[in-house]
Write a protein that holds these residues in place. Structure first.
Motif, mmCIF file in Angstrom:
data_model
loop_
_atom_site.group_PDB
_atom_site.id
_atom_site.type_symbol
_atom_site.label_atom_id
_atom_site.label_comp_id
_atom_site.label_asym_id
_atom_site.label_seq_id
_atom_site.Cartn_x
_atom_site.Cartn_y
_atom_site.Cartn_z
ATOM 1 N N VAL A 5 2.600 112.427 15.335
ATOM 2 C CA VAL A 5 1.629 111.774 16.209
ATOM 3 C C VAL A 5 2.291 110.594 16.902
ATOM 4 N N VAL A 7 1.316 107.342 17.898
ATOM 5 C CA VAL A 7 0.237 106.363 17.699
ATOM 6 C C VAL A 7 0.009 105.480 18.926
ATOM 7 N N CYS A 10 -2.385 107.136 21.290
ATOM 8 C CA CYS A 10 -3.714 107.473 20.770
ATOM 9 C C CYS A 10 -4.785 106.594 21.413
ATOM 10 N N GLN A 26 -8.341 108.147 10.707
ATOM 11 C CA GLN A 26 -8.309 107.042 11.660
ATOM 12 C C GLN A 26 -8.262 105.724 10.915
ATOM 13 N N LEU A 32 -7.227 104.170 15.474
ATOM 14 C CA LEU A 32 -6.061 104.959 15.856
ATOM 15 C C LEU A 32 -5.712 105.979 14.774
ATOM 16 N N VAL A 33 -5.069 107.032 15.182
ATOM 17 C CA VAL A 33 -4.763 108.163 14.302
ATOM 18 C C VAL A 33 -3.825 107.761 13.164
ATOM 19 N N CYS A 55 -6.825 116.784 22.161
ATOM 20 C CA CYS A 55 -6.504 115.348 22.147
ATOM 21 C C CYS A 55 -6.424 114.819 23.581
ATOM 22 N N ALA A 59 -1.453 113.017 22.111
ATOM 23 C CA ALA A 59 -0.700 112.234 21.136
ATOM 24 C C ALA A 59 -0.253 113.034 19.916
#
Length: 65
Positions: A5, A7, A10, A26, A32-33, A55, A59
């Motif tokens: 990911v 971030v 995101c 989250q 945020l992821v 998404c 991200a």
């Protein structure tokens, strides 16, 4: 499958968490992821792929093995 990911990209929409809660979460403070499992089990691969597609920030990245 290996999941990554980005971030900073995101936007905290939470779509990934709804589709694959075993793989994504989250952060409490900003939404945020958080990647919970970078190598998810095969039965989760479809949900991870769908998470990447929906998404809004693009991200989520995957490398298929």
């Amino acid at each position: 499958m290996k999941v990554q990911v980005d971030v900073p990209k995101c936007v905290a929409s939470g779509q990934c968490v709804m589709l694959a809660p075993e793989v994504f979460d989250q952060r409490e403070e900003d939404g945020l992821v958080v990647l919970l499992d970078e190598t998810p089990a095969p039965d989760l691969h479809d949900a991870v792929r769908e998470s990447a597609v929906v998404c809004p920030a693009a991200a989520i990245h995957m490398a298929e093995s």
